[in-house]
Structure formats: C-alpha cells, structure tokens
Scaffold this motif. Structure first.
Motif, PDB file in Angstrom:
ATOM      1  N   ILE A 107      56.665  47.492  44.703  1.00  0.00           N
ATOM      2  CA  ILE A 107      55.271  47.080  44.581  1.00  0.00           C
ATOM      3  C   ILE A 107      55.047  45.865  45.476  1.00  0.00           C
ATOM      4  O   ILE A 107      55.919  44.999  45.601  1.00  0.00           O
ATOM      5  CB  ILE A 107      54.877  46.791  43.109  1.00  0.00           C
ATOM      6  N   GLU A 108      53.911  45.845  46.116  1.00  0.00           N
ATOM      7  CA  GLU A 108      53.501  44.731  46.958  1.00  0.00           C
ATOM      8  C   GLU A 108      52.290  44.086  46.290  1.00  0.00           C
ATOM      9  O   GLU A 108      51.259  44.732  46.112  1.00  0.00           O
ATOM     10  CB  GLU A 108      53.130  45.248  48.354  1.00  0.00           C
ATOM     11  N   PHE A 109      52.421  42.825  45.916  1.00  0.00           N
ATOM     12  CA  PHE A 109      51.333  42.098  45.265  1.00  0.00           C
ATOM     13  C   PHE A 109      50.487  41.425  46.338  1.00  0.00           C
ATOM     14  O   PHE A 109      51.008  40.693  47.172  1.00  0.00           O
ATOM     15  CB  PHE A 109      51.890  41.055  44.292  1.00  0.00           C
ATOM     16  N   LEU A 110      49.189  41.662  46.301  1.00  0.00           N
ATOM     17  CA  LEU A 110      48.312  41.144  47.343  1.00  0.00           C
ATOM     18  C   LEU A 110      47.444  39.991  46.860  1.00  0.00           C
ATOM     19  O   LEU A 110      47.298  38.994  47.566  1.00  0.00           O
ATOM     20  CB  LEU A 110      47.439  42.277  47.889  1.00  0.00           C
ATOM     21  N   VAL A 111      46.836  40.118  45.690  1.00  0.00           N
ATOM     22  CA  VAL A 111      46.042  39.049  45.079  1.00  0.00           C
ATOM     23  C   VAL A 111      46.277  39.095  43.574  1.00  0.00           C
ATOM     24  O   VAL A 111      46.663  40.131  43.040  1.00  0.00           O
ATOM     25  CB  VAL A 111      44.518  39.171  45.386  1.00  0.00           C
ATOM     26  N   PRO A 112      46.051  37.995  42.854  1.00  0.00           N
ATOM     27  CA  PRO A 112      46.212  38.020  41.402  1.00  0.00           C
ATOM     28  C   PRO A 112      45.246  39.024  40.755  1.00  0.00           C
ATOM     29  O   PRO A 112      44.084  39.098  41.131  1.00  0.00           O
ATOM     30  CB  PRO A 112      45.866  36.591  40.975  1.00  0.00           C
ATOM     31  N   GLY A 113      45.774  39.795  39.817  1.00  0.00           N
ATOM     32  CA  GLY A 113      44.945  40.751  39.091  1.00  0.00           C
ATOM     33  C   GLY A 113      44.312  40.079  37.887  1.00  0.00           C
ATOM     34  O   GLY A 113      45.003  39.501  37.052  1.00  0.00           O
ATOM     35  N   ARG A 114      43.004  40.140  37.814  1.00  0.00           N
ATOM     36  CA  ARG A 114      42.270  39.554  36.680  1.00  0.00           C
ATOM     37  C   ARG A 114      41.260  40.564  36.165  1.00  0.00           C
ATOM     38  O   ARG A 114      40.853  41.465  36.887  1.00  0.00           O
ATOM     39  CB  ARG A 114      41.585  38.270  37.118  1.00  0.00           C
ATOM     40  N   GLY A 136      38.035  45.132  39.146  1.00  0.00           N
ATOM     41  CA  GLY A 136      36.694  45.624  38.854  1.00  0.00           C
ATOM     42  C   GLY A 136      35.718  45.517  40.009  1.00  0.00           C
ATOM     43  O   GLY A 136      34.717  46.225  40.054  1.00  0.00           O
ATOM     44  N   ARG A 137      36.000  44.655  40.973  1.00  0.00           N
ATOM     45  CA  ARG A 137      35.123  44.509  42.150  1.00  0.00           C
ATOM     46  C   ARG A 137      35.586  45.372  43.312  1.00  0.00           C
ATOM     47  O   ARG A 137      35.018  45.314  44.397  1.00  0.00           O
ATOM     48  CB  ARG A 137      35.069  43.047  42.579  1.00  0.00           C
ATOM     49  N   GLY A 138      36.677  46.124  43.094  1.00  0.00           N
ATOM     50  CA  GLY A 138      37.207  46.968  44.153  1.00  0.00           C
ATOM     51  C   GLY A 138      38.184  46.273  45.069  1.00  0.00           C
ATOM     52  O   GLY A 138      38.638  46.857  46.053  1.00  0.00           O
ATOM     53  N   THR A 139      38.553  45.030  44.743  1.00  0.00           N
ATOM     54  CA  THR A 139      39.529  44.286  45.550  1.00  0.00           C
ATOM     55  C   THR A 139      40.917  44.859  45.322  1.00  0.00           C
ATOM     56  O   THR A 139      41.339  45.063  44.181  1.00  0.00           O
ATOM     57  CB  THR A 139      39.513  42.789  45.174  1.00  0.00           C
ATOM     58  N   LEU A 140      41.642  45.100  46.399  1.00  0.00           N
ATOM     59  CA  LEU A 140      42.996  45.622  46.314  1.00  0.00           C
ATOM     60  C   LEU A 140      43.927  44.538  45.779  1.00  0.00           C
ATOM     61  O   LEU A 140      44.084  43.487  46.392  1.00  0.00           O
ATOM     62  CB  LEU A 140      43.455  46.103  47.694  1.00  0.00           C
ATOM     63  N   VAL A 141      44.517  44.786  44.624  1.00  0.00           N
ATOM     64  CA  VAL A 141      45.403  43.833  43.942  1.00  0.00           C
ATOM     65  C   VAL A 141      46.860  44.080  44.330  1.00  0.00           C
ATOM     66  O   VAL A 141      47.603  43.139  44.581  1.00  0.00           O
ATOM     67  CB  VAL A 141      45.211  43.942  42.412  1.00  0.00           C
ATOM     68  N   ALA A 142      47.260  45.348  44.371  1.00  0.00           N
ATOM     69  CA  ALA A 142      48.659  45.676  44.659  1.00  0.00           C
ATOM     70  C   ALA A 142      48.767  47.108  45.166  1.00  0.00           C
ATOM     71  O   ALA A 142      47.896  47.939  44.901  1.00  0.00           O
ATOM     72  CB  ALA A 142      49.508  45.510  43.403  1.00  0.00           C
ATOM     73  N   ARG A 143      49.870  47.359  45.879  1.00  0.00           N
ATOM     74  CA  ARG A 143      50.233  48.710  46.313  1.00  0.00           C
ATOM     75  C   ARG A 143      51.600  49.020  45.734  1.00  0.00           C
ATOM     76  O   ARG A 143      52.542  48.245  45.940  1.00  0.00           O
ATOM     77  CB  ARG A 143      50.336  48.798  47.832  1.00  0.00           C
TER      78      ARG A 143
END
Length: 169
Positions: free
Chosen positions: A105-112, A150-157
């Motif tokens: 898994i690649e974390f891109l931004v914090p998931g909230r 919820g805003r469609g921002t990519l959090v992780a792959r």
C-alpha cells in the motif's frame, strides 16, 4: 452428519458453490468479523456476479491513529486485502487454490472522514485466469485498488498479486 453436495452457480461459466455461499452472505459475515466491525470497516456491496466489491471505513476518535487524527494504515490496507481473492473464488468456484502472494500500500494523504474503495475483477480477467490454469499451471495476476475520501481525494493505492492454481480432480 450428511454431506452437502455442491450446487451449480447461476452462471454456467462459473464454478460450483455450496449452498449459502452468496455475495450477500459473505457481505454479512465480513460486517460482523470483529476486526472490521470494531475497526469501522463496512463491506457495502458485493456484486451478485462477484465482479466488484465496495468497502467503506469511517474514521472516528476510537478507530484512528491519534497522533495524526487519521485512518490507521493497516485498516486502510485491510479494506482491500481479501477481496480480489474472494471475487476470484466467487467466480471460479471451489476447484481452485486462491490466495494473495504479495500486497503493498502507498499512503498519499491522511484519510479522514469516510474513505471508500471499489475493487473489480472482470469476467474477462477471470476467463484469462481459468484458461491459464486449465492444464494445472499457476496464474499470478496483479490487481490494484484506490482508496478515496469523501471529496474524491486519493488517500492510498493498494496492490496485490493473486495466485490461482486449479486443484487436481
């Protein structure tokens, strides 16, 4: 105790499943599985033909990484971990050995808030796996999923390699 005989799946190209092995039953079982239940992970949908799965994780004060006030990385990965294998199993049936041999898994931004992933395993991909394993050979395929907020921002792959081999008759 009597043995339950397999029944034919609705799609003649699919494998055979035992009674009760329906996407609806799997969804219900995943949603009461303690790590998912108490971790805030919910399987929202498993397609009737086993070609897609949607999973949500609602980040709350009791199930988050407190220093970052964001989703736990392991929980984000758990949203994808079993589902490519489950979709393959649902489409191929019991005559196959199926498991994940690698995962990342690649974390891109914090998931909230609520994060979601939708995974797919098409009939065409499964037909290729079935053909590759017809002679008893193994199939190793790559699959990936994106987790978005919820805003469609990519959090992780997340990525996985799925191992499939036909069991001897």
């Amino acid at each position: 105790m009597s043995r339950i005989e397999p029944t034919a799946a609705k799609d003649p190209s699919a494998g055979t499943l035992y009674p009760g092995e329906s996407p609806r039953i799997y969804r219900a079982l995943f949603n009461v599985f303690p790590p998912y239940l108490f971790g805030g992970v919910r399987v929202k949908h498993i397609a009737a033909d086993w070609t897609s799965v949607r999973v949500d994780y609602t980040v709350r004060p009791w199930n988050r990484n407190n220093p970052n006030r964001a989703a736990f990385g392991g929980t984000l990965y758990s949203m994808t971990d079993p589902f490519f294998a489950i979709m393959a199993y649902g489409q191929l049936g019991r005559g196959y050995r199926i498991w994940n041999i690698t995962g990342s898994i690649e974390f891109l931004v914090p998931g909230r808030g609520t994060v979601t992933t939708t995974m797919g395993l098409s009939r065409e991909q499964v037909a290729e796996i079935r053909q590759a394993t017809e002679s008893g050979a193994k199939s190793i395929t790559e699959h990936s999923a994106e987790i978005v907020d919820g805003r469609g921002t990519l959090v992780a792959r997340a990525a996985q390699q799925l191992y499939v081999r036909r069991l001897p008759d």
